[in-house]
Design a protein around this motif. Sequence first.
Motif, PDB file in Angstrom:
ATOM      1  N   GLY A 621       0.839  -1.151  -0.043  1.00 36.60           N
ATOM      2  CA  GLY A 621      -0.080  -0.192  -0.006  1.00 36.60           C
ATOM      3  C   GLY A 621       0.888   1.403  -0.111  1.00 36.60           C
ATOM      4  N   VAL A 622       2.125   1.206  -0.248  1.00 34.30           N
ATOM      5  CA  VAL A 622       2.922   2.228  -0.256  1.00 34.30           C
ATOM      6  C   VAL A 622       3.853   2.276  -1.562  1.00 34.30           C
ATOM      7  N   CYS A 623       4.154   3.430  -2.057  1.00 32.82           N
ATOM      8  CA  CYS A 623       4.846   3.548  -3.335  1.00 32.82           C
ATOM      9  C   CYS A 623       6.389   3.413  -3.003  1.00 32.82           C
ATOM     10  N   GLU A 624       6.887   2.623  -3.648  1.00 31.81           N
ATOM     11  CA  GLU A 624       8.353   2.450  -3.770  1.00 31.81           C
ATOM     12  C   GLU A 624       8.844   3.120  -5.021  1.00 31.81           C
ATOM     13  N   CYS A 625       9.227   4.224  -4.962  1.00 31.37           N
ATOM     14  CA  CYS A 625       9.635   4.945  -6.223  1.00 31.37           C
ATOM     15  C   CYS A 625      10.888   4.754  -6.871  1.00 31.37           C
ATOM     16  N   ASP A 626      10.900   4.870  -8.191  1.00 33.11           N
ATOM     17  CA  ASP A 626      12.279   4.886  -8.937  1.00 33.11           C
ATOM     18  C   ASP A 626      13.282   5.860  -8.452  1.00 33.11           C
ATOM     19  N   GLU A 627      14.415   5.741  -8.674  1.00 30.45           N
ATOM     20  CA  GLU A 627      15.543   6.467  -8.083  1.00 30.45           C
ATOM     21  C   GLU A 627      15.484   7.898  -8.234  1.00 30.45           C
ATOM     22  N   GLY A 628      15.265   8.712  -7.354  1.00 32.60           N
ATOM     23  CA  GLY A 628      15.188  10.097  -7.480  1.00 32.60           C
ATOM     24  C   GLY A 628      13.809  10.751  -6.995  1.00 32.60           C
ATOM     25  N   TYR A 629      12.682   9.793  -7.201  1.00 30.48           N
ATOM     26  CA  TYR A 629      11.516  10.228  -7.007  1.00 30.48           C
ATOM     27  C   TYR A 629      11.166  10.051  -5.460  1.00 30.48           C
ATOM     28  N   GLN A 630      10.169  11.000  -5.133  1.00 33.00           N
ATOM     29  CA  GLN A 630      10.004  11.087  -3.645  1.00 33.00           C
ATOM     30  C   GLN A 630       8.577  10.470  -3.517  1.00 33.00           C
ATOM     31  N   ARG A 631       8.573  10.041  -2.251  1.00 32.96           N
ATOM     32  CA  ARG A 631       7.249   9.616  -1.519  1.00 32.96           C
ATOM     33  C   ARG A 631       6.064  10.741  -1.301  1.00 32.96           C
ATOM     34  N   PRO A 632       4.867  10.597  -1.181  1.00 34.32           N
ATOM     35  CA  PRO A 632       4.072   9.474  -0.977  1.00 34.32           C
ATOM     36  C   PRO A 632       3.826   8.782  -2.536  1.00 34.32           C
TER      37      PRO A 632
END
Length: 796
Positions: A621-632
Amino acid sequence: MQKQLNAHSIVFLFLDMDHCWILLLLLLSRDGLSQPEEVCSKSVINSCSDCIRSGPFCSWCQQLNFTKAGQQEADRCNTRAELTRAGCEKGDIISPENNMYVDKNKPLTAAFTQEEPVQMSPQSIRLKLRPGLPTTFKVSFKRVEGYPVDLYYLMDLSYSMKDDLAKVKELGQNLFDALGKITQHAQIGFGAFVDKTVLPYTNTNPKKLQKPCDEDDQQCQAAFGYRHVLSLTPSKEEFKERVDKQFISGNLDSPEGSLDAMMQASVCGSVIGWRNSSTRLIVLATDAGFHMAGDGKLAGILEPNDERCHIQDSLFSKSNDMDYPSVGQLAMQLEKNNIQPIFAVTKNVESVYKELSKMIPKSEVGVLSSDSNNVVQLIENAYNRLSSKVTLTHENLPEGVKVLYTPICDKKEPASTTRGICNDVLVKQEISFNVTVTLSNCMEEKSFIIKPQGYKDTLTVMLSTNCECSCNDPKDQTHTHCHNQGGITCGVCMCMDGFIGQFCNCSIGSEDRSSLRAKCQRFNGTECEGRGECVCGQCQCHQSESGASYYGKYCECDNEHCEKFKNKQCAGNGKCRCGICECDIGFDGSACQCEKSDEGCRTDNNNSSIVCFGRGNCECGVCECDEGYQRPNCKTCLGCPDPCQTKLSCIECLGFDSGPFEKNCTKTCRRSIYHEKVEKFSIPGKECRQKDSKACWITYKLEQLVGRDNYKAEVLMERECPQPPSVAVIIGGSVAAVALIGIILLALIKLMIYMKDLKEFRRFENEKKKSNWANADNPIFSKATTTVSNPTFTGE
């Protein structure tokens, strides 16, 4: 404890029955629960001895059939309470206890007689202890009335103590009178010191060595280190006679050789005359500090003090060959020889000797008056303080032994410390100490000494350990419990050659014991993973503490040790299978802690099917972002390249058909940028202003769409390009610049020539001023020999 119980009972009188149980719980929590919890921390247990050595509360059950088939014999080891709860009969529980035997216990002596007085009891005991289990015994002490006193007066005879020596010569009678109030068996001796007779401590000029004092002082003796003047004697007349013959001496530096003198007075017992049964006192009278170990380097003396007696003809013969002792060496010898020092010093060095007194047990410091007329009262007060303070300590303590003392001598709550101290103890007053001894490990028989500091009495404690089991084993070599193929040792079968197993029921046959056991080892590790017994090459798994069974070929599996989430195994959303969570439908993760739904990762745009803006994956239920991109939601990027720079070439080719991508613009740029030329921006995003390949300013705005490299761009219609340069202005400016530079260069050259000529002229003028050739006579010029004067010449 009795006082506490009485106080509690009084409180009960004022409480009704509804409140009594509350107070009872408080009392239990204070007294009952404060006891140490009995725990047996087991490690590798193969026998009863291993169990007993594991901890002070570990016990062993020797009962036959206590362990079932496949159950490990280590289960026989636990606390007494747990073994009883598991069904072991009390008579079959092996748990060695501490034992104490008193070998010598003479009664305490009330008053001093010719016989050897006894001031401490007992005198010898034997302890057989179990490691970790403390034992406590009582030691009593009583000061004997009229106990003999040996006082050795050690005086500084440097020149500054001249007045003090004169006073001491008059105080002999008073010293004996003061000691007579304490005992009828007093002795007094006398010694003197100055310092080592070498530079830089003493002037080594032969005349100064013989007479180091002022020229006007006739009664001055030669310099010396330490001199023993009078052995301990009960004669007042002898003391006065010998002290009267003493004269002052002198040296160069302020610190004196006090520690040298005290060391010799401590270790030369036969010379000084110390008695076996006496209170031994050294009174050090001085007005200066002291040299210590290391100071001898100033005089080139490098040999350390050997703590031995070197008195020859009443003088310290090794004074100039051996360094001063350290404070630690002196303190050890004073304590070893039961000597208590009293430092009678002047006010200017009081703080120095108070610091020294902190490092020497059983010592006192008193301040002398200017001429030492208060020395008798000072000694009397210091003796009372020393003798009324009883300090119990130990010597030669073996490694792994801890001793604590609890004094029982006043109304204060006793505290356990590494030294037992009782203050203000009166003559004939009996006091006691509870001594607690604890061993940390099993060891061979050793001993140590407990003694009161400053007294001869000692208590010898012999130590041994109780680390073995005394089991009631049957005498027969074989037993039916072991299928008549082995004997019983503390309830465990010890198999004969050719048989193995918990009950010796497995015949090895052609295979040896090691090969059978190897079949029960995974990756050459622990046999059956430590969770079962290897029986004839196969693992018989035990049950876990909760009652569940281990399983698998090597007992490697259980269903109780899977990963937990929020203190729930498999988060309560799955089942544990051999240490791995098998998740229910709709859950995922190593601990089944994640729902498979990705609703929490949906973007906030119109397309609700987009997860994490297309720049990451949804996990739990949580975004695991590509390198550089930020949560949420992976919308923004930190550390990514500036799109104004990276998209400039595409903007130029799409909007104005120029730039490096001009030939393949459609293929390169139309997939990642949707563009539109406008007169005014209408989209959100980042506004950019960049120079293109033709040095024109392009203004545009970028909005990043869903996905990693997907943009919408709006580009202003017109570019801002620079005007072409004027040829006439450029040529005219260039000519003018060349002319100006030529004029400047000519001016610089002219200036340099002028400066050089000026320098040469000034040098000529300086040389001209220095020369005197115009005033000198020519050496080859000769004057006229005949001079003719015209009488008619008037000079006009």
